[in-house]
Structures are given as structure tokens and as C-alpha cells.
Design a protein around this motif. Structure first.
Motif, PDB file in Angstrom:
ATOM      1  N   ASP A   8     -13.503  21.473 -47.185  1.00 52.96           N
ATOM      2  CA  ASP A   8     -13.050  20.245 -46.522  1.00 52.96           C
ATOM      3  C   ASP A   8     -12.457  19.247 -47.512  1.00 52.96           C
ATOM      4  O   ASP A   8     -12.050  18.159 -47.130  1.00 52.96           O
ATOM      5  CB  ASP A   8     -14.165  19.598 -45.685  1.00 52.96           C
ATOM      6  N   ASP A   9     -12.394  19.645 -48.804  1.00 51.02           N
ATOM      7  CA  ASP A   9     -11.818  18.749 -49.815  1.00 51.02           C
ATOM      8  C   ASP A   9     -10.309  18.948 -49.946  1.00 51.02           C
ATOM      9  O   ASP A   9      -9.650  18.205 -50.669  1.00 51.02           O
ATOM     10  CB  ASP A   9     -12.480  18.991 -51.180  1.00 51.02           C
ATOM     11  N   GLY A  10      -9.798  19.976 -49.282  1.00 47.69           N
ATOM     12  CA  GLY A  10      -8.371  20.270 -49.373  1.00 47.69           C
ATOM     13  C   GLY A  10      -8.109  21.486 -50.243  1.00 47.69           C
ATOM     14  O   GLY A  10      -8.888  21.813 -51.148  1.00 47.69           O
ATOM     15  N   VAL A  11      -6.999  22.142 -49.977  1.00 47.25           N
ATOM     16  CA  VAL A  11      -6.691  23.445 -50.566  1.00 47.25           C
ATOM     17  C   VAL A  11      -6.523  23.363 -52.086  1.00 47.25           C
ATOM     18  O   VAL A  11      -6.724  24.359 -52.778  1.00 47.25           O
ATOM     19  CB  VAL A  11      -5.434  24.035 -49.869  1.00 47.25           C
ATOM     20  N   TYR A  12      -6.206  22.192 -52.620  1.00 49.03           N
ATOM     21  CA  TYR A  12      -5.971  22.065 -54.064  1.00 49.03           C
ATOM     22  C   TYR A  12      -7.212  21.606 -54.828  1.00 49.03           C
ATOM     23  O   TYR A  12      -7.133  21.315 -56.017  1.00 49.03           O
ATOM     24  CB  TYR A  12      -4.798  21.114 -54.331  1.00 49.03           C
ATOM     25  N   SER A  13      -8.372  21.553 -54.187  1.00 49.03           N
ATOM     26  CA  SER A  13      -9.599  21.149 -54.876  1.00 49.03           C
ATOM     27  C   SER A  13     -10.010  22.206 -55.908  1.00 49.03           C
ATOM     28  O   SER A  13      -9.927  23.409 -55.641  1.00 49.03           O
ATOM     29  CB  SER A  13     -10.725  20.994 -53.849  1.00 49.03           C
ATOM     30  N   PRO A  14     -10.477  21.783 -57.092  1.00 45.09           N
ATOM     31  CA  PRO A  14     -10.974  22.768 -58.069  1.00 45.09           C
ATOM     32  C   PRO A  14     -12.171  23.548 -57.538  1.00 45.09           C
ATOM     33  O   PRO A  14     -12.437  24.667 -57.995  1.00 45.09           O
ATOM     34  CB  PRO A  14     -11.354  21.915 -59.285  1.00 45.09           C
ATOM     35  N   GLN A  43     -17.462  19.289 -37.187  1.00 50.64           N
ATOM     36  CA  GLN A  43     -16.977  20.499 -36.502  1.00 50.64           C
ATOM     37  C   GLN A  43     -15.706  20.227 -35.692  1.00 50.64           C
ATOM     38  O   GLN A  43     -15.337  21.027 -34.828  1.00 50.64           O
ATOM     39  CB  GLN A  43     -18.090  21.010 -35.572  1.00 50.64           C
ATOM     40  N   ALA A  44     -15.035  19.114 -35.956  1.00 45.87           N
ATOM     41  CA  ALA A  44     -13.850  18.743 -35.157  1.00 45.87           C
ATOM     42  C   ALA A  44     -12.815  19.858 -35.143  1.00 45.87           C
ATOM     43  O   ALA A  44     -12.596  20.536 -36.142  1.00 45.87           O
ATOM     44  CB  ALA A  44     -13.228  17.476 -35.741  1.00 45.87           C
ATOM     45  N   MET A  45     -12.183  20.030 -33.977  1.00 48.05           N
ATOM     46  CA  MET A  45     -11.145  21.054 -33.825  1.00 48.05           C
ATOM     47  C   MET A  45      -9.916  20.393 -33.211  1.00 48.05           C
ATOM     48  O   MET A  45     -10.040  19.565 -32.311  1.00 48.05           O
ATOM     49  CB  MET A  45     -11.671  22.155 -32.921  1.00 48.05           C
ATOM     50  N   GLY A  68      -4.868  20.902 -40.563  1.00 49.36           N
ATOM     51  CA  GLY A  68      -5.955  20.792 -39.589  1.00 49.36           C
ATOM     52  C   GLY A  68      -7.292  20.636 -40.277  1.00 49.36           C
ATOM     53  O   GLY A  68      -7.374  20.415 -41.484  1.00 49.36           O
ATOM     54  N   THR A  69      -8.347  20.747 -39.479  1.00 48.98           N
ATOM     55  CA  THR A  69      -9.720  20.576 -39.956  1.00 48.98           C
ATOM     56  C   THR A  69     -10.250  21.901 -40.523  1.00 48.98           C
ATOM     57  O   THR A  69      -9.622  22.953 -40.327  1.00 48.98           O
ATOM     58  CB  THR A  69     -10.623  20.169 -38.781  1.00 48.98           C
ATOM     59  N   PRO A  70     -11.400  21.868 -41.194  1.00 46.90           N
ATOM     60  CA  PRO A  70     -11.993  23.137 -41.645  1.00 46.90           C
ATOM     61  C   PRO A  70     -12.209  24.125 -40.498  1.00 46.90           C
ATOM     62  O   PRO A  70     -11.943  25.331 -40.652  1.00 46.90           O
ATOM     63  CB  PRO A  70     -13.323  22.698 -42.268  1.00 46.90           C
ATOM     64  N   MET A 101     -25.783  17.244 -43.221  1.00 45.47           N
ATOM     65  CA  MET A 101     -25.226  18.475 -42.628  1.00 45.47           C
ATOM     66  C   MET A 101     -24.544  18.203 -41.288  1.00 45.47           C
ATOM     67  O   MET A 101     -23.664  18.943 -40.883  1.00 45.47           O
ATOM     68  CB  MET A 101     -26.340  19.500 -42.398  1.00 45.47           C
ATOM     69  N   TRP A 102     -24.982  17.148 -40.586  1.00 45.39           N
ATOM     70  CA  TRP A 102     -24.376  16.844 -39.287  1.00 45.39           C
ATOM     71  C   TRP A 102     -22.922  16.412 -39.427  1.00 45.39           C
ATOM     72  O   TRP A 102     -22.137  16.538 -38.505  1.00 45.39           O
ATOM     73  CB  TRP A 102     -25.168  15.746 -38.568  1.00 45.39           C
ATOM     74  N   HIS A 103     -22.586  15.842 -40.570  1.00 42.63           N
ATOM     75  CA  HIS A 103     -21.242  15.279 -40.742  1.00 42.63           C
ATOM     76  C   HIS A 103     -20.331  16.170 -41.580  1.00 42.63           C
ATOM     77  O   HIS A 103     -19.114  15.993 -41.593  1.00 42.63           O
ATOM     78  CB  HIS A 103     -21.338  13.910 -41.424  1.00 42.63           C
ATOM     79  N   SER A 104     -20.917  17.126 -42.263  1.00 38.70           N
ATOM     80  CA  SER A 104     -20.198  17.893 -43.278  1.00 38.70           C
ATOM     81  C   SER A 104     -19.095  18.778 -42.696  1.00 38.70           C
ATOM     82  O   SER A 104     -19.345  19.615 -41.826  1.00 38.70           O
ATOM     83  CB  SER A 104     -21.208  18.776 -44.030  1.00 38.70           C
ATOM     84  N   GLY A 105     -17.890  18.630 -43.224  1.00 35.51           N
ATOM     85  CA  GLY A 105     -16.810  19.559 -42.887  1.00 35.51           C
ATOM     86  C   GLY A 105     -16.977  20.881 -43.628  1.00 35.51           C
ATOM     87  O   GLY A 105     -16.559  21.929 -43.155  1.00 35.51           O
ATOM     88  N   THR A 106     -17.609  20.820 -44.810  1.00 37.46           N
ATOM     89  CA  THR A 106     -17.860  22.040 -45.594  1.00 37.46           C
ATOM     90  C   THR A 106     -18.768  22.985 -44.810  1.00 37.46           C
ATOM     91  O   THR A 106     -18.450  24.159 -44.625  1.00 37.46           O
ATOM     92  CB  THR A 106     -18.545  21.672 -46.929  1.00 37.46           C
ATOM     93  N   LEU A 107     -19.900  22.445 -44.355  1.00 41.76           N
ATOM     94  CA  LEU A 107     -20.808  23.287 -43.577  1.00 41.76           C
ATOM     95  C   LEU A 107     -20.141  23.726 -42.265  1.00 41.76           C
ATOM     96  O   LEU A 107     -20.327  24.855 -41.818  1.00 41.76           O
ATOM     97  CB  LEU A 107     -22.112  22.537 -43.291  1.00 41.76           C
TER      98      LEU A 107
END
Ligand code: MN
Length: 246
Positions: A8-14, A43-45, A68-70, A101-107
Motif C-alpha cells: 500500500d506504499d506504492g509500486v516504487y517503495s523499497p 479493504q477499499a475497492m 487503484g487500491t491494494p 490492522m483494521w485500517h491497513s492497506g498492506t494487510l
């Protein structure tokens, strides 16, 4: 094995480059990740407009940046690529512990894999004001976690958090469910209109056996998760109160 990688940090994140670097040793890996940062997207879509996927190779890996979102990235990647078995998400720059965890786009990226019937693993590492995570130090630990979890097929969804410094080992943990303190800090724009910074601050000590306690003690935290939100105790209580004979 086909492994789809998102974040969720974006495709260019290390962080995603480090994860892709290690994941390629375990199977055929492809990245589908947001083109801009989507932290806290949960979990937004995206449902009211189409999304695009543009080719952007990263870390020797086929990669696509998605507007878009994760969750969108996982939906799209699974549909376009096909036969994906495992979704990896991260490595997030910032922890995803407890009620975070409720807010995480990573999870959410890993959860989206599980919603599609696949396995999902989310990875997060703490970032301090002074320093970003040391991904070179974490890479062997990402490998160790993947070796451990891939040998345990019953674990369909796992939230992994790294400690701030070189880990002392790995611990299985439960989610810390302490409440947090919500803040709305007022400010004004250049024209004098009121705005608010929304922030949450942990409000109590982490309990024994929790994800937060493990990383505070210098361990990698592995929390197995499920998608069933039902409160089974409350459901049983409600059934008993009704004299329900199930
Ligand atoms: Mn993030």
C-alpha cells in the motif's frame, strides 16, 4: 508456484523491492501494486470507474502499477495472470499491529488474496522519524518467515511484523485489541478555514502474547488471522437467551 506481490506504499517503495527480491526464490513472482501511496486504504475497492495497469519492471520482476487500491491490485492481478496461489503484501514502511490492522492497506492486500481463496501474508516493519527499515538486514528474515509459513499450509492468512532492530527470533502471537485514543487536532488553511489532523495513539500497554509485545521485545511477530468477524460467544449467548436449540 505463482506469487502475486502487492503493497500500500506504492509500486516504487523499497519495501516491495525487498519482498520481490526474496519471493522470487520461492516461485514465479509478479508485482501488481498501487501507482501512488495507498496507506490506510483498508479493504477499499474501486467500483465506480475502471482501473489501468502499466508495465514497470522492478527488482528483476515483472511489475505493474495500478491506479487503484491494494485490493484492486490483487483482484486485477489474479484475474489477468491466473493460477496465483499466494499473495504477499508489503514490506510496509510502518508497523501494522493490533487495531491498526483494521485500517491497513498492506494487510488488506493479503486479505484480498484470502477472499479470493488464496493464501495471504502481510509484512510490515517499523519506521521511526530518524530511519526507514533496513531492508538488507530484513531480507534473510523475510526468507525465514516464508520458509516457515509455506511449510504450514493450514495458515491461510498471517500478519507479519518485524521489530525495529535485528530480530532475536520469531514468535506466534495474537492480535493486540487495546483501544486507541483518537485525536482531531485543529488547524487552519491559508484562507482561515478550519481543518483537522486525524490521528490515533495507542492508549494502553500491550498484553502478554500479543503482536505488539513481541515486536517490543525484539521478535518477528507472526499472527494467524481469520476473516470471520462473528462474535461466537455473543451469538451463543443470544441463542441461549432465545431458548434456541441448535
Ligand atoms: Mn503503507
Amino acid at each position: 508456484m505463482r506469487i502475486l506481490i502487492t503493497n500500500d506504499d506504492g509500486v516504487y517503495s523499497p519495501g516491495i523491492a525487498a519482498l520481490a527480491e526474496v519471493a522470487q526464490r520461492f516461485g514465479e513472482a509478479r508485482i501488481f501494486a498501487p501507482d501512488v501511496e495507498m496507506s490506510n486504504a483498508g479493504q477499499a475497492m474501486t467500483a465506480r470507474r475502471p482501473v489501468s495497469a502499466k508495465h514497470t519492471p522492478i527488482a528483476g520482476c515483472e511489475a505493474y502499477r495500478v491506479d487503484g487500491t491494494p485490493s484492486d491490485c490483487v483482484m486485477l492481478g489474479v484475474a489477468l495472470w491466473g493460477n496465483v496461489e499466494l499473495v504477499l503484501s508489503g514490506v510496509n514502511i510502518g508497523s501494522n499491529l493490533g487495531n491498526g490492522m483494521w485500517h491497513s492497506g498492506t494487510l488488506a492486500g493479503a486479505k484480498q488474496g484470502m477472499l479470493l481463496g488464496l493464501r495471504g501474508i502481510a509484512f510490515s516493519a517499523p519506521a521511526t522519524e530518524k530511519a526507514q527499515p533496513d531492508f538488507a538486514m530484513l531480507e534473510p528474515w523475510i526468507g525465514r518467515v516464508l520458509e516457515t509459513l509455506l511449510a504450514m499450509p493450514a495458515h491461510r492468512l498471517v500478519n507479519v511484523n518485524f521489530p525495529e532492530h535485528a530480530p532475536r527470533g520469531m514468535q506466534w502471537t495474537r492480535q493486540s485489541v487495546r483501544n486507541y485514543e483518537a485525536k482531531a487536532v485543529p488547524t487552519r488553511d491559508p484562507e482561515g478555514h478550519a481543518y483537522y489532523w486525524l490521528a490515533v495513539l495507542p492508549s494502553e500497554d500491550a498484553g502478554e502474547g500479543t503482536d505488539r509485545r513481541a515486536v517490543e521485545n525484539g521478535f518477528v511477530s507472526l499472527t494467524p488471522l481469520r476473516l470471520d468477524l462473528t462474535d461466537h460467544d455473543a451469538l451463543g449467548h443470544a441463542h441461549r437467551a432465545e431458548g434456541w436449540q441448535g
